[in-house]
Motif scaffolding. Structure first.
Motif, PDB file in Angstrom:
ATOM      1  N   LEU A 124      -9.050   0.732  14.371  1.00  0.00           N
ATOM      2  CA  LEU A 124      -9.570   0.860  13.008  1.00  0.00           C
ATOM      3  C   LEU A 124      -8.673   0.015  12.107  1.00  0.00           C
ATOM      4  N   PRO A 125      -8.971  -1.276  11.983  1.00  0.00           N
ATOM      5  CA  PRO A 125      -8.040  -2.201  11.322  1.00  0.00           C
ATOM      6  C   PRO A 125      -7.782  -1.876   9.853  1.00  0.00           C
ATOM      7  N   TYR A 176      -0.877  -0.421   8.079  1.00  0.00           N
ATOM      8  CA  TYR A 176      -0.166   0.813   8.410  1.00  0.00           C
ATOM      9  C   TYR A 176       1.317   0.617   8.123  1.00  0.00           C
ATOM     10  N   CYS A 183       2.347   1.848   0.017  1.00  0.00           N
ATOM     11  CA  CYS A 183       0.897   1.810   0.237  1.00  0.00           C
ATOM     12  C   CYS A 183       0.148   1.569  -1.071  1.00  0.00           C
ATOM     13  N   ASP A 184       0.582   2.240  -2.125  1.00  0.00           N
ATOM     14  CA  ASP A 184      -0.064   2.037  -3.427  1.00  0.00           C
ATOM     15  C   ASP A 184       0.036   0.582  -3.862  1.00  0.00           C
ATOM     16  N   LYS A 244      -2.366  -1.547  -1.782  1.00  0.00           N
ATOM     17  CA  LYS A 244      -3.757  -1.319  -2.211  1.00  0.00           C
ATOM     18  C   LYS A 244      -4.047  -2.012  -3.537  1.00  0.00           C
ATOM     19  N   LYS A 281      -8.271  -2.140   1.239  1.00  0.00           N
ATOM     20  CA  LYS A 281      -8.737  -0.773   1.040  1.00  0.00           C
ATOM     21  C   LYS A 281      -8.080   0.219   2.008  1.00  0.00           C
ATOM     22  N   ARG A 282      -8.113  -0.125   3.282  1.00  0.00           N
ATOM     23  CA  ARG A 282      -7.631   0.836   4.278  1.00  0.00           C
ATOM     24  C   ARG A 282      -6.124   0.663   4.489  1.00  0.00           C
ATOM     25  N   VAL A 283      -5.342   1.432   3.768  1.00  0.00           N
ATOM     26  CA  VAL A 283      -3.877   1.353   3.852  1.00  0.00           C
ATOM     27  C   VAL A 283      -3.358   2.766   4.109  1.00  0.00           C
ATOM     28  N   ARG A 284      -2.593   2.922   5.163  1.00  0.00           N
ATOM     29  CA  ARG A 284      -2.101   4.248   5.538  1.00  0.00           C
ATOM     30  C   ARG A 284      -0.584   4.217   5.712  1.00  0.00           C
ATOM     31  N   GLY A 285       0.071   5.270   5.278  1.00  0.00           N
ATOM     32  CA  GLY A 285       1.524   5.348   5.424  1.00  0.00           C
ATOM     33  C   GLY A 285       1.934   6.631   6.112  1.00  0.00           C
TER      34      GLY A 285
END
Lengths: 404, 404
Positions: B171-172, B175, B276-277, B280, B286-290
């Motif tokens: 799920l690109p 991260y 992450c903020d 974004k 859009k898809r940024v996860r920490g």
């Protein structure tokens, strides 16, 4: 007899064993003489509409076995939730490639996609067998004793809390661990399986099946902390107030929603940090730490349940058997038949699609802050063999000399 | 010949193998006929001044072995950093209990405590042998090739990034994984060992040994994301600006300091969330996860390096041998003698106490966003046997039919 082409795809969040199901499909399909080609769509339904296929017929059995042991979706996944028009596109591609068997490994959103594609094929008189193969760490598919992927994630959570409890015992304070699970608390509840001695943590467990009240939470923490001199807490990311509004959502400044309309709860430490701030400021406890398990709990390599591996492989195998020998579409389901043994059934797609299972009341204690023995008995065999165990020094206390 | 009582204690942050060192001391001390009693102080130096001792002489060898395999400090730990008055109290208790050998397992703060206690005993003419036994996941003790505890934590970080990379490939998106390490980047750098294929993450690694510039960081992420369609980033919690001010500290509203004056960096997801903020909002991804690995990386049960276990046991054993057969106090150090083999030395306490080792320049690439092969070669043997491996499907692309 359908034609000899198979298409398999993986949807939704990856798990530690989703590739077992993929490989179960491929290896079982190879054993059926009518099957000429086995295609894998890259990134789920998106790969189907883009005709982005790998020919898995050309894979070696050896590499397939190695991929089966690798976590996360080897074909790639997607968060796309197809509507009718999207499903029509899927169906067009299946027709163009003369696919006779469609296998989609995923959660309840994926089962809904299979349901719509199945209906379209039937309406068009096109010979297609469509089977949904269950997968979700949330364990929230109805009609299943449990779902592949959940046992391995549960094992990670149990091991994480077993370790966090030991760490917290060495350096006492309050520890909050936030676990995935939007509506179903199974994964958070798995934290209880990390507990060995009666005074071990997690001392408190908060599930989305119960209303979260901040004041009650703080009183619970105070009581546990006073009793044990420390407190380990497991919290589901999906905890919500009486109106159903999630506690995490109440805090998030910029709420991000995926294509399913779901708020992003993972990949941010906001909920843990807020709860820690409350405990520090309201209870005056200094050493308060919060961890958000985030993606580690579903993607960590090297923490897997062998029971989960075996079952994930079998649901893939059984899916092919239902497709080849059966006369209807459906969703493969796991049924428990012994302690511990399972069998498989093909459920109607309508029975699974779009529905969410949550924890039985019998699994949650009256106070709503712990699990019951019924839940421990339910989960323990799923965690598999070789669970690490924690041991303590025995208390042979030495007499004081300076201040006896 | 000193008298026959041994005192052992554990200080600082727990590790996966600190109990190996404890058990190494106890079992080796039992083999020396002059030793009558082996006491363990609960919660480090605090347990000493409170005379809170367990008599480990009464432990079974079997239970000791089981405790050795259990992560976190079985005796409990403390963050107390003794000053001179505190050390005088320690010394009084040692005298009162006629302790002849004092072993303290910990990081550089603990070695400083051993140094002061050693000096006081010498000044008082009291026959005490004081040995510091190394332990820290930060790997920041000078004079050591590496420190017990680090290899197992490094293994957790490598496995975590190997899994996070697979998840991110499925799920690109972007991260960000935040790893412990205030001044030394060794543990964050271990993320590189989770990488197998050239396009695997982590694609970027940020260490406290280099100045962190937000604008450069964003440009790096942009470039990696454009190249790979995704980006996995490892960030040390200790990253700081040119003035030395930590990025985490700049964000924290309520800065909490421990008794050593250190700011609390772990147990909060603030740094990951901020980064992450920024990604974004500034890069429009859009898809940024920490994820903040937090306490999982040092306390997770079931992720341990067998090399680390063995060496942690040996430093405990060697400490007793140095105490019984040697003529001076000191700190046990690990020296690398082959690929891969180690030997042990007793360093002067002054050489270790209060000093911090950071990564060699030769371990960090020129851009400051990756490690070198020298580092990979340094770390790989420490991770131990049975490292999980990730496998991919091979790309046998199927021709398109609808949109060729």
């Amino acid at each position: 007899m359908n034609n000899g082409k198979v298409l398999v795809a993986q949807g939704g969040g990856p798990t530690a064993v989703i590739n077992q199901s993929l490989v179960g499909v491929v290896l079982e399909a190879r054993r059926h003489p009518g099957i000429e080609r086995i295609y894998g769509a890259r990134h789920g339904v998106r790969g189907i509409i883009n005709e982005d296929f790998y020919d898995l017929t050309q894979e070696t059995s050896h590499n397939l076995e190695l991929v089966a042991g690798t976590p996360s979706s080897a074909l790639g996944s997607t968060r796309d939730k197809p509507d009718l028009a999207y499903c029509q596109k899927i169906f067009q591609v299946l027709q163009a490639h003369e696919i006779g068997h469609f296998f989609y490994i995923g959660g309840n959103d994926s089962s809904d996609t299979v349901r719509i594609v199945s209906e379209q094929a039937r309406a068009a008189g096109y010979p297609l067998r469509s089977i949904h193969i269950p997968k979700t760490i949330d364990n929230d598919l109805v009609g299943n004793d449990h779902t592949p992927g959940f046992p391995s994630a549960a094992r990670f959570v149990a091991q994480a809390f077993a370790g966090a409890n030991l760490d917290n015992a060495a350096l006492p304070g309050v520890y909050v661990g936030v676990v995935m699970g939007r509506h179903a608390g199974f994964l958070t509840a798995a934290s209880a399986l990390g507990k060995k001695f009666p005074d071990d943590g997690p001392h408190l467990i908060y599930l989305p099946e119960r209303v979260f009240e901040l004041e009650k939470f703080l009183a619970d923490v105070r009581a546990a902390y006073d009793r044990h001199g420390r407190c380990v807490i497991a919290v589901s990311e999906g905890i919500h107030d009486a109106s159903g509004k999630s506690i995490a959502e109440q805090l998030a400044k910029n709420v991000e929603r995926d294509d399913h309309g779901n708020v992003q709860l993972s990949g941010t430490g906001a909920l843990a940090d807020l709860l820690c701030d409350q405990i520090k400021s309201r209870l005056g406890i200094k050493r308060v730490r919060g961890d958000t398990f985030g993606y580690l709990q579903r993607s960590f390599i090297g923490c897997v349940s062998d029971v989960d591996q075996r079952e994930a492989r079998e649901v893939g195998e059984k899916a092919v058997q239902y497709a080849m020998w059966g006369d209807r579409d459906g969703s493969v389901a796991i049924k428990r038949t012994g302690f511990y043994s399972v069998d498989y059934e093909l459920q109607p797609l309508e029975a699974v699609a779009g529905k969410t299972r949550v924890m039985d009341d019998a699994f949650i204690n009256e106070a709503g802050t712990d699990v019951t023995d019924a839940f421990r008995l339910y989960l323990r065999p799923l965690l598999g063999s070789g669970m690490p165990d924690a041991f303590r020094l025995r208390r042979h206390v030495v007499d004081k000399r300076l201040n006896p």
